[in-house]
Design a protein around this motif. Structure first.
Motif, PDB file in Angstrom:
ATOM      1  N   ARG A 190     -26.856 -63.025   7.933  1.00 38.84           N
ATOM      2  CA  ARG A 190     -25.894 -63.792   8.743  1.00 38.84           C
ATOM      3  C   ARG A 190     -26.642 -64.668   9.744  1.00 38.84           C
ATOM      4  NH1 ARG A 190     -20.867 -63.325   8.390  1.00 38.84           N
ATOM      5  NH2 ARG A 190     -20.927 -61.247   7.470  1.00 38.84           N
ATOM      6  N   ALA A 191     -27.703 -64.131  10.308  1.00 41.67           N
ATOM      7  CA  ALA A 191     -28.490 -64.923  11.265  1.00 41.67           C
ATOM      8  C   ALA A 191     -29.123 -66.135  10.575  1.00 41.67           C
ATOM      9  CB  ALA A 191     -29.564 -64.047  11.901  1.00 41.67           C
ATOM     10  N   ILE A 192     -29.573 -65.945   9.341  1.00 45.50           N
ATOM     11  CA  ILE A 192     -30.152 -67.068   8.588  1.00 45.50           C
ATOM     12  C   ILE A 192     -29.087 -68.131   8.331  1.00 45.50           C
ATOM     13  CG2 ILE A 192     -31.037 -67.714   6.306  1.00 45.50           C
ATOM     14  CD1 ILE A 192     -32.590 -65.024   6.341  1.00 45.50           C
ATOM     15  N   ALA A 193     -27.904 -67.674   7.891  1.00 44.54           N
ATOM     16  CA  ALA A 193     -26.819 -68.628   7.619  1.00 44.54           C
ATOM     17  C   ALA A 193     -26.412 -69.353   8.903  1.00 44.54           C
ATOM     18  CB  ALA A 193     -25.621 -67.893   7.012  1.00 44.54           C
ATOM     19  N   ASP A 194     -26.307 -68.602   9.988  1.00 41.72           N
ATOM     20  CA  ASP A 194     -25.946 -69.232  11.264  1.00 41.72           C
ATOM     21  C   ASP A 194     -26.998 -70.264  11.666  1.00 41.72           C
ATOM     22  OD1 ASP A 194     -23.697 -67.683  11.379  1.00 41.72           O
ATOM     23  OD2 ASP A 194     -24.481 -66.260  12.858  1.00 41.72           O
ATOM     24  N   GLY A 195     -28.263 -69.910  11.443  1.00 42.75           N
ATOM     25  CA  GLY A 195     -29.348 -70.816  11.819  1.00 42.75           C
ATOM     26  C   GLY A 195     -29.296 -72.132  11.066  1.00 42.75           C
ATOM     27  N   ILE A 196     -28.833 -72.065   9.821  1.00 41.43           N
ATOM     28  CA  ILE A 196     -28.714 -73.288   9.015  1.00 41.43           C
ATOM     29  C   ILE A 196     -27.399 -73.994   9.299  1.00 41.43           C
ATOM     30  CG2 ILE A 196     -28.553 -74.121   6.624  1.00 41.43           C
ATOM     31  CD1 ILE A 196     -30.347 -71.831   5.790  1.00 41.43           C
ATOM     32  N   GLY A 197     -26.423 -73.205   9.750  1.00 44.64           N
ATOM     33  CA  GLY A 197     -25.102 -73.790  10.030  1.00 44.64           C
ATOM     34  C   GLY A 197     -24.177 -73.758   8.823  1.00 44.64           C
ATOM     35  N   VAL A 198     -24.334 -72.709   7.990  1.00 47.65           N
ATOM     36  CA  VAL A 198     -23.458 -72.559   6.824  1.00 47.65           C
ATOM     37  C   VAL A 198     -22.794 -71.187   6.881  1.00 47.65           C
ATOM     38  CG1 VAL A 198     -24.916 -74.082   5.443  1.00 47.65           C
ATOM     39  CG2 VAL A 198     -25.261 -71.599   5.322  1.00 47.65           C
ATOM     40  N   ARG A 199     -21.815 -70.992   5.994  1.00 49.45           N
ATOM     41  CA  ARG A 199     -21.106 -69.718   5.918  1.00 49.45           C
ATOM     42  C   ARG A 199     -21.931 -68.677   5.182  1.00 49.45           C
ATOM     43  NH1 ARG A 199     -16.443 -68.675   2.812  1.00 49.45           N
ATOM     44  NH2 ARG A 199     -16.530 -70.592   1.569  1.00 49.45           N
ATOM     45  N   LEU A 200     -21.731 -67.400   5.547  1.00 52.27           N
ATOM     46  CA  LEU A 200     -22.262 -66.301   4.734  1.00 52.27           C
ATOM     47  C   LEU A 200     -21.090 -65.586   4.091  1.00 52.27           C
ATOM     48  CD1 LEU A 200     -24.814 -64.559   3.922  1.00 52.27           C
ATOM     49  CD2 LEU A 200     -23.980 -62.945   5.644  1.00 52.27           C
ATOM     50  N   ARG A 201     -21.170 -65.401   2.787  1.00 54.71           N
ATOM     51  CA  ARG A 201     -20.155 -64.612   2.095  1.00 54.71           C
ATOM     52  C   ARG A 201     -20.812 -63.341   1.568  1.00 54.71           C
ATOM     53  NH1 ARG A 201     -17.961 -64.958  -3.646  1.00 54.71           N
ATOM     54  NH2 ARG A 201     -16.384 -63.342  -3.593  1.00 54.71           N
ATOM     55  N   VAL A 202     -20.258 -62.197   1.956  1.00 55.99           N
ATOM     56  CA  VAL A 202     -20.748 -60.923   1.445  1.00 55.99           C
ATOM     57  C   VAL A 202     -19.883 -60.553   0.243  1.00 55.99           C
ATOM     58  CG1 VAL A 202     -21.222 -58.516   1.971  1.00 55.99           C
ATOM     59  CG2 VAL A 202     -21.474 -60.255   3.761  1.00 55.99           C
ATOM     60  N   ARG A 203     -20.479 -60.663  -0.939  1.00 56.30           N
ATOM     61  CA  ARG A 203     -19.721 -60.413  -2.169  1.00 56.30           C
ATOM     62  C   ARG A 203     -19.542 -58.921  -2.387  1.00 56.30           C
ATOM     63  NH1 ARG A 203     -24.084 -63.162  -4.838  1.00 56.30           N
ATOM     64  NH2 ARG A 203     -23.835 -61.824  -6.646  1.00 56.30           N
ATOM     65  N   THR A 215     -26.679 -53.783  -0.008  1.00 53.71           N
ATOM     66  CA  THR A 215     -27.351 -54.217   1.214  1.00 53.71           C
ATOM     67  C   THR A 215     -26.833 -53.415   2.406  1.00 53.71           C
ATOM     68  OG1 THR A 215     -25.700 -55.964   1.504  1.00 53.71           O
ATOM     69  CG2 THR A 215     -27.771 -56.587   0.444  1.00 53.71           C
ATOM     70  N   THR A 216     -27.721 -53.116   3.309  1.00 52.48           N
ATOM     71  CA  THR A 216     -27.367 -52.357   4.512  1.00 52.48           C
ATOM     72  C   THR A 216     -26.770 -53.310   5.552  1.00 52.48           C
ATOM     73  OG1 THR A 216     -29.499 -52.782   5.531  1.00 52.48           O
ATOM     74  CG2 THR A 216     -29.329 -50.809   4.116  1.00 52.48           C
ATOM     75  N   PRO A 217     -26.092 -52.754   6.560  1.00 48.08           N
ATOM     76  CA  PRO A 217     -25.601 -53.601   7.639  1.00 48.08           C
ATOM     77  C   PRO A 217     -26.730 -54.384   8.318  1.00 48.08           C
ATOM     78  CG  PRO A 217     -24.559 -51.447   7.744  1.00 48.08           C
ATOM     79  CD  PRO A 217     -25.608 -51.358   6.674  1.00 48.08           C
ATOM     80  N   GLU A 218     -27.918 -53.800   8.385  1.00 48.02           N
ATOM     81  CA  GLU A 218     -29.041 -54.497   9.013  1.00 48.02           C
ATOM     82  C   GLU A 218     -29.445 -55.727   8.191  1.00 48.02           C
ATOM     83  OE1 GLU A 218     -28.964 -51.173   8.431  1.00 48.02           O
ATOM     84  OE2 GLU A 218     -28.604 -50.574  10.515  1.00 48.02           O
ATOM     85  N   VAL A 219     -29.505 -55.555   6.893  1.00 48.26           N
ATOM     86  CA  VAL A 219     -29.852 -56.683   6.010  1.00 48.26           C
ATOM     87  C   VAL A 219     -28.772 -57.752   6.086  1.00 48.26           C
ATOM     88  CG1 VAL A 219     -30.081 -57.367   3.578  1.00 48.26           C
ATOM     89  CG2 VAL A 219     -31.321 -55.387   4.457  1.00 48.26           C
ATOM     90  N   GLN A 220     -27.536 -57.322   6.084  1.00 48.30           N
ATOM     91  CA  GLN A 220     -26.434 -58.288   6.170  1.00 48.30           C
ATOM     92  C   GLN A 220     -26.502 -59.070   7.481  1.00 48.30           C
ATOM     93  OE1 GLN A 220     -22.639 -56.365   5.263  1.00 48.30           O
ATOM     94  NE2 GLN A 220     -23.614 -55.177   3.642  1.00 48.30           N
ATOM     95  N   ALA A 221     -26.880 -58.380   8.557  1.00 44.55           N
ATOM     96  CA  ALA A 221     -26.999 -59.054   9.854  1.00 44.55           C
ATOM     97  C   ALA A 221     -28.114 -60.095   9.817  1.00 44.55           C
ATOM     98  CB  ALA A 221     -27.239 -58.031  10.957  1.00 44.55           C
ATOM     99  N   LYS A 222     -29.213 -59.754   9.167  1.00 43.58           N
ATOM    100  CA  LYS A 222     -30.322 -60.718   9.047  1.00 43.58           C
ATOM    101  C   LYS A 222     -29.886 -61.941   8.230  1.00 43.58           C
ATOM    102  CE  LYS A 222     -34.196 -57.459   9.379  1.00 43.58           C
ATOM    103  NZ  LYS A 222     -35.267 -56.784   8.629  1.00 43.58           N
TER     104      LYS A 222
END
Ligand code: SF4
Length: 214
Positions: free
Chosen positions: A185-198, A176-183
């Motif tokens: 992260r925004a989804i996780a933030d919007g739900i209020g959960v953590r994002l883990r980049v494996r 995944t690109t940094p842009e995809v990861q940022a998107k």
């Protein structure tokens, strides 16, 4: 057959080989095991009694957590999962319990399921895989179709009310690109959960690590 297996600092539980997805990167297509300790293809789905006997054969104190993962989607066997988690909490009250899932439990079971995890599961780790429903459909090929991506996010949101730690996961660079990861992260933030980049693990086949391996 392998019902429980040590992996990293956890004891993993292999309940089923069924899964409503057919992810293009699923490790099951490339290897019989994630641990080298034996094939995770099951001769039959273990009964509740077999799962509990396998847990009882392990020294739970030696592991940081018990993880329902294996070579299939663990919520395909939600009742056995819950009974086994209850058994773990009874044997070892402080032991952490985690589910690694594709997040499609409500579609699999045909009803809301998050509330059943209360008091039994400490972490739900859900494979987000993509910030885009069409790309998710292409990558994960869920039998429930295009609505699966939204159902997975709805499940993450509903778990928040019952599980202390809810995590969305994606594979990091170069998958995944940094842009995809940022998107994501925004989804996780919007739900209020953590994002883990494996971390990406090159399996020598162009494959990326599956939920089943992590
Ligand atoms: S990676 Fe996980 S969700 Fe995807 S097909 Fe494999 S077991 Fe199912």
């Amino acid at each position: 057959m392998v019902i429980t297996y040590p992996y990293k600092s956890g004891l993993y539980v292999n309940l089923t080989n069924r899964c409503p997805c057919a992810c293009v990167f699923c490790l099951r297509q490339y290897a019989p095991s994630v641990t080298g300790s034996g094939s995770l293809w099951l001769e039959h789905e273990p009964s509740e009694e077999e799962v509990i006997a396998s847990l009882d054969s392990r020294r739970l104190n030696e592991y940081d957590e018990v993880v329902f993962c294996g070579y299939g989607e663990p919520t395909e066997r939600l009742d056995v999962l819950l009974a086994a988690a209850r058994h773990v909490k009874g044997m070892c009250p402080g032991k952490k319990v985690r589910i690694n899932t594709n997040g499609l439990a409500d579609l699999i079971c045909g009803e809301p399921t998050a509330q059943k995890l209360k008091g039994l599961v400490d972490t739900v780790s859900i494979s987000l895989n993509s910030p885009d429903p069409d790309e998710y459909l292409r990558l994960c090929r869920p039998k429930f179709g295009i609505g699966s991506w939204q159902a997975m996010l709805d499940y993450a949101r509903s778990c928040k009310g019952y599980v202390p730690d809810v995590v969305l996961t994606i594979v990091g660079s170069p998958v995944t690109t940094p842009e995809v990861q940022a998107k994501c992260r925004a989804i996780a933030d919007g739900i209020g959960v953590r994002l883990r980049v494996r971390p990406y693990e090159n399996l020598g086949s162009g494959a990326t690590p599956p939920a089943a391996a992590d």
